[in-house]
Design a protein around this motif. Sequence first.
Motif, PDB file in Angstrom:
ATOM      1  N   ILE A 204       0.706  -1.313  -0.172  1.00  0.00           N
ATOM      2  CA  ILE A 204      -0.119   0.131   0.211  1.00  0.00           C
ATOM      3  C   ILE A 204       0.883   1.352   0.074  1.00  0.00           C
ATOM      4  CG2 ILE A 204      -1.867   1.047   1.225  1.00  0.00           C
ATOM      5  CD1 ILE A 204      -2.531  -1.472   2.774  1.00  0.00           C
ATOM      6  N   ASP A 205       0.439   2.063  -0.886  1.00  0.00           N
ATOM      7  CA  ASP A 205       1.528   2.956  -0.938  1.00  0.00           C
ATOM      8  C   ASP A 205       1.562   4.121   0.037  1.00  0.00           C
ATOM      9  OD1 ASP A 205       3.120   4.845  -3.037  1.00  0.00           O
ATOM     10  OD2 ASP A 205       1.845   6.405  -2.453  1.00  0.00           O
ATOM     11  N   GLN A 206       2.800   4.680   0.434  1.00  0.00           N
ATOM     12  CA  GLN A 206       2.888   5.724   1.594  1.00  0.00           C
ATOM     13  C   GLN A 206       1.958   6.824   1.701  1.00  0.00           C
ATOM     14  OE1 GLN A 206       6.693   7.044   2.133  1.00  0.00           O
ATOM     15  NE2 GLN A 206       7.620   5.286   1.071  1.00  0.00           N
ATOM     16  N   SER A 207       1.520   7.488   0.581  1.00  0.00           N
ATOM     17  CA  SER A 207       0.500   8.431   0.432  1.00  0.00           C
ATOM     18  C   SER A 207      -0.618   8.312   1.179  1.00  0.00           C
ATOM     19  CB  SER A 207       0.553   8.957  -0.911  1.00  0.00           C
ATOM     20  OG  SER A 207      -0.121   7.899  -1.779  1.00  0.00           O
ATOM     21  N   PHE A 208      -1.031   7.099   1.352  1.00  0.00           N
ATOM     22  CA  PHE A 208      -2.409   6.596   2.016  1.00  0.00           C
ATOM     23  C   PHE A 208      -2.178   6.461   3.503  1.00  0.00           C
ATOM     24  CE2 PHE A 208      -3.063   4.910  -2.433  1.00  0.00           C
ATOM     25  CZ  PHE A 208      -3.880   5.979  -2.788  1.00  0.00           C
ATOM     26  N   ILE A 209      -0.497   5.722   3.584  1.00  0.00           N
ATOM     27  CA  ILE A 209      -0.584   5.204   4.854  1.00  0.00           C
ATOM     28  C   ILE A 209      -0.045   6.455   5.974  1.00  0.00           C
ATOM     29  CG2 ILE A 209       1.014   3.934   6.465  1.00  0.00           C
ATOM     30  CD1 ILE A 209      -0.605   2.109   4.505  1.00  0.00           C
ATOM     31  N   ARG A 210       0.515   7.529   5.479  1.00  0.00           N
ATOM     32  CA  ARG A 210       1.045   8.563   6.181  1.00  0.00           C
ATOM     33  C   ARG A 210      -0.004   9.286   6.917  1.00  0.00           C
ATOM     34  NH1 ARG A 210       5.485  11.422   3.610  1.00  0.00           N
ATOM     35  NH2 ARG A 210       5.669   9.939   1.869  1.00  0.00           N
ATOM     36  N   PRO A 211      -0.807   9.806   6.002  1.00  0.00           N
ATOM     37  CA  PRO A 211      -2.206  10.778   6.581  1.00  0.00           C
ATOM     38  C   PRO A 211      -3.361   9.736   7.164  1.00  0.00           C
ATOM     39  CG  PRO A 211      -2.396  10.593   4.189  1.00  0.00           C
ATOM     40  CD  PRO A 211      -1.221   9.455   4.498  1.00  0.00           C
ATOM     41  N   MET A 212      -3.229   8.328   7.219  1.00  0.00           N
ATOM     42  CA  MET A 212      -4.437   7.683   7.626  1.00  0.00           C
ATOM     43  C   MET A 212      -4.910   8.036   8.868  1.00  0.00           C
ATOM     44  SD  MET A 212      -2.838   3.649   8.184  1.00  0.00           S
ATOM     45  CE  MET A 212      -4.555   3.153   8.869  1.00  0.00           C
ATOM     46  N   LEU A 213      -4.275   8.743   9.856  1.00  0.00           N
ATOM     47  CA  LEU A 213      -4.801   8.858  11.170  1.00  0.00           C
ATOM     48  C   LEU A 213      -5.646  10.120  11.408  1.00  0.00           C
ATOM     49  CD1 LEU A 213      -1.845   7.976  13.656  1.00  0.00           C
ATOM     50  CD2 LEU A 213      -3.890   6.708  13.119  1.00  0.00           C
ATOM     51  N   PHE A 214      -5.200  11.052  10.305  1.00  0.00           N
ATOM     52  CA  PHE A 214      -6.024  12.228  10.489  1.00  0.00           C
ATOM     53  C   PHE A 214      -6.921  12.485   9.310  1.00  0.00           C
ATOM     54  CE2 PHE A 214      -1.531  13.045   9.284  1.00  0.00           C
ATOM     55  CZ  PHE A 214      -1.865  13.602   8.020  1.00  0.00           C
ATOM     56  N   ASP A 215      -6.917  11.711   8.048  1.00  0.00           N
ATOM     57  CA  ASP A 215      -7.506  11.936   6.946  1.00  0.00           C
ATOM     58  C   ASP A 215      -8.289  10.586   6.677  1.00  0.00           C
ATOM     59  OD1 ASP A 215      -8.323  13.334   4.395  1.00  0.00           O
ATOM     60  OD2 ASP A 215      -7.122  11.433   3.500  1.00  0.00           O
ATOM     61  N   GLY A 216      -9.764  10.838   6.878  1.00  0.00           N
ATOM     62  CA  GLY A 216     -10.672   9.866   6.763  1.00  0.00           C
ATOM     63  C   GLY A 216     -10.492   9.129   5.619  1.00  0.00           C
ATOM     64  N   ASP A 217     -10.301   9.955   4.366  1.00  0.00           N
ATOM     65  CA  ASP A 217     -10.416   9.307   3.006  1.00  0.00           C
ATOM     66  C   ASP A 217      -9.094   8.215   2.868  1.00  0.00           C
ATOM     67  OD1 ASP A 217     -12.653  10.625   2.345  1.00  0.00           O
ATOM     68  OD2 ASP A 217     -11.671  11.985   1.107  1.00  0.00           O
ATOM     69  N   SER A 218      -8.022   8.744   3.280  1.00  0.00           N
ATOM     70  CA  SER A 218      -6.938   7.992   3.272  1.00  0.00           C
ATOM     71  C   SER A 218      -7.028   6.572   3.976  1.00  0.00           C
ATOM     72  CB  SER A 218      -5.690   8.585   3.865  1.00  0.00           C
ATOM     73  OG  SER A 218      -5.613   9.721   3.095  1.00  0.00           O
ATOM     74  N   ALA A 219      -7.445   6.839   5.423  1.00  0.00           N
ATOM     75  CA  ALA A 219      -8.093   5.589   6.182  1.00  0.00           C
ATOM     76  C   ALA A 219      -9.019   4.581   5.335  1.00  0.00           C
ATOM     77  CB  ALA A 219      -8.515   6.131   7.463  1.00  0.00           C
ATOM     78  N   ALA A 220      -9.855   5.233   4.668  1.00  0.00           N
ATOM     79  CA  ALA A 220     -11.020   4.369   4.006  1.00  0.00           C
ATOM     80  C   ALA A 220     -10.401   3.722   2.962  1.00  0.00           C
ATOM     81  CB  ALA A 220     -12.086   5.232   3.488  1.00  0.00           C
ATOM     82  N   ILE A 221      -9.342   4.389   2.160  1.00  0.00           N
ATOM     83  CA  ILE A 221      -8.698   3.684   1.027  1.00  0.00           C
ATOM     84  C   ILE A 221      -7.902   2.431   1.581  1.00  0.00           C
ATOM     85  CG2 ILE A 221      -6.782   4.144  -0.586  1.00  0.00           C
ATOM     86  CD1 ILE A 221      -8.046   6.921  -1.169  1.00  0.00           C
ATOM     87  N   VAL A 222      -7.168   2.853   2.688  1.00  0.00           N
ATOM     88  CA  VAL A 222      -6.368   1.556   3.122  1.00  0.00           C
ATOM     89  C   VAL A 222      -7.167   0.533   3.587  1.00  0.00           C
ATOM     90  CG1 VAL A 222      -4.799   1.067   5.129  1.00  0.00           C
ATOM     91  CG2 VAL A 222      -4.409   3.419   4.147  1.00  0.00           C
ATOM     92  N   ARG A 223      -8.363   0.731   4.143  1.00  0.00           N
ATOM     93  CA  ARG A 223      -9.119  -0.513   4.603  1.00  0.00           C
ATOM     94  C   ARG A 223      -9.657  -1.074   3.357  1.00  0.00           C
ATOM     95  NH1 ARG A 223     -11.564   3.310   8.245  1.00  0.00           N
ATOM     96  NH2 ARG A 223     -13.232   3.689   6.500  1.00  0.00           N
TER      97      ARG A 223
END
Length: 289
Positions: A204-223
Amino acid sequence: QAKAQGRSRCLAFTPEMKSEPLLMLRLQSDMRRAIERDEFLLFYQPVVSLPDRRLTGFEALIRWNHAQRGLIPPATFIPIAEESGLITDLGDWVTHAACRQMRIWQDRLGPGTPLTLSINIAPAQLAHPDAWALIDHAMIHSGVDVRRMKLEVTETALAGDDDLMSHRLRGLRERGFQILIDDFGTGYSSMSRLHRFPIDGLKIDQSFIRPMLFDGDSAAIVRTIVALGKALDLDLYAEGVEDEGAAVALSRLNCEFAQGYLFAKPLPLEKADALIGEMLISPGAPPCH
Ligand code: C2E
Ligand code: MG
Ligand code: MG
Ligand code: MG
């Protein structure tokens, strides 16, 4: 007046910007000699298992120790190597160096060691007509156990000819290599492509991992990527894990592998070797934190 000032401010940047294409040309010609002069080296970033955060292996990351400019990161010279066609030679150097190092570690740890090593493969290397022959040579020459080797290819590498690329990947997988898709989520892989390509895991690319704690969309993409990977029976890797919260969240999602500054930066050979030494002293893999 204001306009003139604005322009002069811009001009301050021009000489630098102008020199950039020259710098590129310079590096391109330096690079040809650098392979012969042995100026390239590999760093090794630990890949840990979650949730126990123990070493499972490393990703080999190239650096250029330039005679005048010092250590140059791959983001600066990989694109130049790709443009100039030198990437095939450089990639071949990486494959040989990584297989050789892995053989040394396998000899130290014993043939049954679960330690793995990942290498990044550029699109042009995969598309090259001699792709298999070059990799076979490195494999045979080093005598490495390829089942412990992972090849990372980006989604863009697979964007070309579907049949050719899946054929190439299949050949590599038949040799025993594991195939991982690097920077997953940033290119385009339709579901049907993912299904067609013979792969073992997604990074999973770091651009989704790094903001996943404060950005809901990134967290949703990671999930969503984790769920997709699990459904397809793929291994999941998170890249760019920098904080504790992300590591905990990823563990809860059952993402099994992680890499990032929270655990370790890419290490020079001596430091990676020291971790291998720890594996020899006490049973089990050393913790990374
Ligand atoms: P990559 O394969 O996605 O490698 C991960 C990059 O993220 C590495 O940068 C690593 O140092 C960095 N990184 C790891 N953890 C963290 C973190 O927690 N935070 C941040 N901010 N960064 C982290 P590096 O070594 O500069 O490599 C950049 C890219 O260059 C690689 O991305 C890969 O695409 C390419 N590259 C590196 N080595 C090779 C190689 O041998 N062959 C080819 N073809 N490409 C390579
Ligand atoms: Mg990679
Ligand atoms: Mg990546
Ligand atoms: Mg599997």
